[in-house]
Design a protein around this motif. Structure first.
Motif, PDB file in Angstrom:
ATOM      1  N   MET A   1       0.824  -1.201   0.000  1.00  0.00           N
ATOM      2  CA  MET A   1       0.000   0.000   0.000  1.00  0.00           C
ATOM      3  C   MET A   1       0.865   1.260   0.000  1.00  0.00           C
ATOM      4  O   MET A   1       0.589   2.200  -0.737  1.00  0.00           O
ATOM      5  CB  MET A   1      -0.921  -0.007   1.233  1.00  0.00           C
ATOM      6  CG  MET A   1      -1.846   1.185   1.291  1.00  0.00           C
ATOM      7  SD  MET A   1      -2.979   1.267  -0.084  1.00  0.00           S
ATOM      8  CE  MET A   1      -4.511   1.287   0.739  1.00  0.00           C
ATOM      9  N   LYS A   2       1.959   1.273   0.814  1.00  0.00           N
ATOM     10  CA  LYS A   2       2.836   2.437   0.878  1.00  0.00           C
ATOM     11  C   LYS A   2       3.525   2.655  -0.463  1.00  0.00           C
ATOM     12  O   LYS A   2       3.673   3.792  -0.922  1.00  0.00           O
ATOM     13  CB  LYS A   2       3.861   2.276   1.989  1.00  0.00           C
ATOM     14  CG  LYS A   2       4.709   3.508   2.156  1.00  0.00           C
ATOM     15  CD  LYS A   2       5.700   3.369   3.278  1.00  0.00           C
ATOM     16  CE  LYS A   2       6.453   4.686   3.386  1.00  0.00           C
ATOM     17  NZ  LYS A   2       7.796   4.560   3.770  1.00  0.00           N
TER      18      LYS A   2
ATOM     19  N   GLU B   1       2.417   1.851  -3.426  1.00  0.00           N
ATOM     20  CA  GLU B   1       1.422   2.355  -4.382  1.00  0.00           C
ATOM     21  C   GLU B   1       1.184   3.846  -4.150  1.00  0.00           C
ATOM     22  O   GLU B   1       1.139   4.635  -5.099  1.00  0.00           O
ATOM     23  CB  GLU B   1       0.109   1.593  -4.239  1.00  0.00           C
ATOM     24  CG  GLU B   1      -0.949   2.029  -5.227  1.00  0.00           C
ATOM     25  CD  GLU B   1      -2.245   1.244  -5.061  1.00  0.00           C
ATOM     26  OE1 GLU B   1      -3.301   1.870  -5.150  1.00  0.00           O
ATOM     27  OE2 GLU B   1      -2.174   0.012  -4.850  1.00  0.00           O
ATOM     28  N   LEU B   2       1.064   4.237  -2.885  1.00  0.00           N
ATOM     29  CA  LEU B   2       0.881   5.643  -2.533  1.00  0.00           C
ATOM     30  C   LEU B   2       2.095   6.452  -2.986  1.00  0.00           C
ATOM     31  O   LEU B   2       1.951   7.524  -3.573  1.00  0.00           O
ATOM     32  CB  LEU B   2       0.696   5.776  -1.015  1.00  0.00           C
ATOM     33  CG  LEU B   2       0.353   7.156  -0.482  1.00  0.00           C
ATOM     34  CD1 LEU B   2      -1.053   7.552  -0.916  1.00  0.00           C
ATOM     35  CD2 LEU B   2       0.454   7.161   1.036  1.00  0.00           C
ATOM     36  N   GLU B   3       3.276   5.917  -2.743  1.00  0.00           N
ATOM     37  CA  GLU B   3       4.515   6.586  -3.150  1.00  0.00           C
ATOM     38  C   GLU B   3       4.576   6.734  -4.667  1.00  0.00           C
ATOM     39  O   GLU B   3       4.931   7.798  -5.183  1.00  0.00           O
ATOM     40  CB  GLU B   3       5.714   5.784  -2.645  1.00  0.00           C
ATOM     41  CG  GLU B   3       7.046   6.421  -2.909  1.00  0.00           C
ATOM     42  CD  GLU B   3       8.180   5.595  -2.347  1.00  0.00           C
ATOM     43  OE1 GLU B   3       9.109   5.292  -3.128  1.00  0.00           O
ATOM     44  OE2 GLU B   3       8.143   5.248  -1.157  1.00  0.00           O
TER      45      GLU B   3
ATOM     46  N   GLN C   1       2.032   6.856  -6.807  1.00  0.00           N
ATOM     47  CA  GLN C   1       1.045   7.863  -7.215  1.00  0.00           C
ATOM     48  C   GLN C   1       1.575   9.266  -6.953  1.00  0.00           C
ATOM     49  O   GLN C   1       1.448  10.164  -7.788  1.00  0.00           O
ATOM     50  CB  GLN C   1      -0.269   7.673  -6.444  1.00  0.00           C
ATOM     51  CG  GLN C   1      -1.067   6.473  -6.834  1.00  0.00           C
ATOM     52  CD  GLN C   1      -2.260   6.285  -5.898  1.00  0.00           C
ATOM     53  OE1 GLN C   1      -2.316   6.848  -4.805  1.00  0.00           O
ATOM     54  NE2 GLN C   1      -3.216   5.483  -6.328  1.00  0.00           N
ATOM     55  N   PHE C   2       2.173   9.440  -5.779  1.00  0.00           N
ATOM     56  CA  PHE C   2       2.704  10.743  -5.406  1.00  0.00           C
ATOM     57  C   PHE C   2       3.809  11.187  -6.360  1.00  0.00           C
ATOM     58  O   PHE C   2       3.785  12.304  -6.885  1.00  0.00           O
ATOM     59  CB  PHE C   2       3.228  10.720  -3.969  1.00  0.00           C
ATOM     60  CG  PHE C   2       3.921  11.996  -3.578  1.00  0.00           C
ATOM     61  CD1 PHE C   2       3.178  13.131  -3.286  1.00  0.00           C
ATOM     62  CD2 PHE C   2       5.301  12.068  -3.500  1.00  0.00           C
ATOM     63  CE1 PHE C   2       3.810  14.318  -2.928  1.00  0.00           C
ATOM     64  CE2 PHE C   2       5.939  13.245  -3.152  1.00  0.00           C
ATOM     65  CZ  PHE C   2       5.189  14.370  -2.863  1.00  0.00           C
TER      66      PHE C   2
ATOM     67  N   TRP D   1       4.688  15.497   0.460  1.00  0.00           N
ATOM     68  CA  TRP D   1       4.716  14.064   0.771  1.00  0.00           C
ATOM     69  C   TRP D   1       4.058  13.803   2.125  1.00  0.00           C
ATOM     70  O   TRP D   1       3.267  12.873   2.277  1.00  0.00           O
ATOM     71  CB  TRP D   1       6.146  13.534   0.744  1.00  0.00           C
ATOM     72  CG  TRP D   1       6.259  12.118   1.213  1.00  0.00           C
ATOM     73  CD1 TRP D   1       6.955  11.659   2.278  1.00  0.00           C
ATOM     74  CD2 TRP D   1       5.645  10.946   0.625  1.00  0.00           C
ATOM     75  NE1 TRP D   1       6.817  10.309   2.399  1.00  0.00           N
ATOM     76  CE2 TRP D   1       6.019   9.844   1.402  1.00  0.00           C
ATOM     77  CE3 TRP D   1       4.814  10.752  -0.473  1.00  0.00           C
ATOM     78  CZ2 TRP D   1       5.593   8.553   1.113  1.00  0.00           C
ATOM     79  CZ3 TRP D   1       4.389   9.457  -0.758  1.00  0.00           C
ATOM     80  CH2 TRP D   1       4.783   8.384   0.027  1.00  0.00           C
TER      81      TRP D   1
ATOM     82  N   TYR E   1       0.324  14.256   1.650  1.00  0.00           N
ATOM     83  CA  TYR E   1      -0.313  13.473   0.593  1.00  0.00           C
ATOM     84  C   TYR E   1      -1.307  12.421   1.093  1.00  0.00           C
ATOM     85  O   TYR E   1      -2.379  12.269   0.493  1.00  0.00           O
ATOM     86  CB  TYR E   1       0.742  12.816  -0.308  1.00  0.00           C
ATOM     87  CG  TYR E   1       0.166  12.195  -1.555  1.00  0.00           C
ATOM     88  CD1 TYR E   1      -0.406  12.997  -2.542  1.00  0.00           C
ATOM     89  CD2 TYR E   1       0.156  10.821  -1.742  1.00  0.00           C
ATOM     90  CE1 TYR E   1      -0.948  12.445  -3.690  1.00  0.00           C
ATOM     91  CE2 TYR E   1      -0.382  10.260  -2.883  1.00  0.00           C
ATOM     92  CZ  TYR E   1      -0.935  11.068  -3.853  1.00  0.00           C
ATOM     93  OH  TYR E   1      -1.466  10.525  -4.973  1.00  0.00           O
ATOM     94  N   PRO E   2      -1.029  11.715   2.171  1.00  0.00           N
ATOM     95  CA  PRO E   2      -2.029  10.728   2.637  1.00  0.00           C
ATOM     96  C   PRO E   2      -3.379  11.355   2.989  1.00  0.00           C
ATOM     97  O   PRO E   2      -4.399  10.683   2.970  1.00  0.00           O
ATOM     98  CB  PRO E   2      -1.377  10.114   3.882  1.00  0.00           C
ATOM     99  CG  PRO E   2       0.086  10.295   3.658  1.00  0.00           C
ATOM    100  CD  PRO E   2       0.214  11.619   2.938  1.00  0.00           C
TER     101      PRO E   2
ATOM    102  N   ARG F   1      -7.672  14.021  -0.374  1.00  0.00           N
ATOM    103  CA  ARG F   1      -8.881  13.226  -0.592  1.00  0.00           C
ATOM    104  C   ARG F   1      -9.337  13.225  -2.038  1.00  0.00           C
ATOM    105  O   ARG F   1     -10.234  12.495  -2.411  1.00  0.00           O
ATOM    106  CB  ARG F   1     -10.011  13.760   0.293  1.00  0.00           C
ATOM    107  CG  ARG F   1      -9.720  13.665   1.772  1.00  0.00           C
ATOM    108  CD  ARG F   1     -10.911  14.123   2.591  1.00  0.00           C
ATOM    109  NE  ARG F   1     -11.425  15.411   2.161  1.00  0.00           N
ATOM    110  CZ  ARG F   1     -11.190  16.564   2.757  1.00  0.00           C
ATOM    111  NH1 ARG F   1     -10.436  16.601   3.818  1.00  0.00           N
ATOM    112  NH2 ARG F   1     -11.704  17.682   2.301  1.00  0.00           N
TER     113      ARG F   1
END
Length: 164
Positions: free
Chosen positions: A1-2, A4-6, A8-9, A46, A49-50, A53
Motif C-alpha cells: 500500500m505504501k 502504491e501511494l509513493e 502515485q505521489f 509528501w 499526501y495521505p 482526498r
C-alpha cells in the motif's frame, strides 16, 4: 500500500513539478535557495499526501500546500530557509531543466512581482497559471470577489512598475 501511494505521489509530482519550480522562483533569489525551497515543499507535499482526498484537482491542492509552505517558511525565517534532508525519503524526482532564454524574459516580471507582499505574489502566480478566480479564491482562502479586486489592483501597480 505504501509503495502504491509513493508511486502515485511521485507520478503526480513529476507531472506538476513546474508549479513548485515557479513558486520557488517567486520566493527565492538564487539557485541554492530555490533548491532548498523545492526540497522543503516536496517534503511537505509528501507528508500531506495521505490526507489528499481528491476533492479538488491534485494541482490545486499542490498549489495550496506549496504556497503555504513558501509563505510560512519566509515569514518564520525572514528568507533564511531551514530544510530537511530529502535522503530520508526513498523516492527520487527527475528535475526538468529550464530554458535560459525563457528565464531571461521572465526575470523582469519576477523582479517586479517579488516586490509584492506574499499573498499578492501567490495571487499573481495563480493568475499567470490560468487558474480561474474560483480556483484562486479556493486555494488562497479568500472570496472570489476579493481575488478579482486584488488582481485588478495588482495589475495596475505592475503596469506602473514595468512601463514607467
Amino acid at each position: 500500500m505504501k509503495k502504491e501511494l509513493e508511486h502515485q505521489f511521485v507520478s503526480n509530482l513529476e507531472q506538476n513539478q513546474n508549479i513548485v519550480h515557479k513558486i520557488c522562483r517567486m520566493y527565492t533569489n538564487d539557485q541554492d535557495a530555490h533548491n532548498d525551497l523545492f526540497q522543503e515543499i516536496t517534503i511537505q507535499l509528501w507528508k500531506a499526501y495521505p490526507k489528499f482526498r481528491g476533492d479538488s484537482k491534485f494541482s490545486t491542492w499542490m498549489y495550496r500546500v506549496a504556497l503555504n509552505t513558501a509563505i510560512t517558511l519566509y515569514r518564520k525565517s525572514k528568507r533564511e530557509i531551514r530544510t530537511q534532508n530529502i535522503d530520508d525519503i526513498s523516492f527520487k524526482i527527475k528535475a526538468h531543466e529550464y530554458n535560459d532564454e525563457t528565464e531571461q524574459q521572465l526575470k523582469l516580471m519576477y523582479k517586479a512581482v517579488k516586490e509584492l507582499n506574499d499573498i499578492d505574489k501567490a495571487l499573481v502566480f495563480l493568475y499567470l497559471e490560468d487558474q480561474s478566480y474560483k480556483e484562486i479564491s479556493s486555494t488562497l482562502g479568500i472570496s472570489e470577489v476579493n481575488a478579482r479586486v486584488k488582481m485588478n489592483r495588482i495589475k495596475s501597480a505592475l503596469k506602473k512598475v514595468l512601463n514607467p
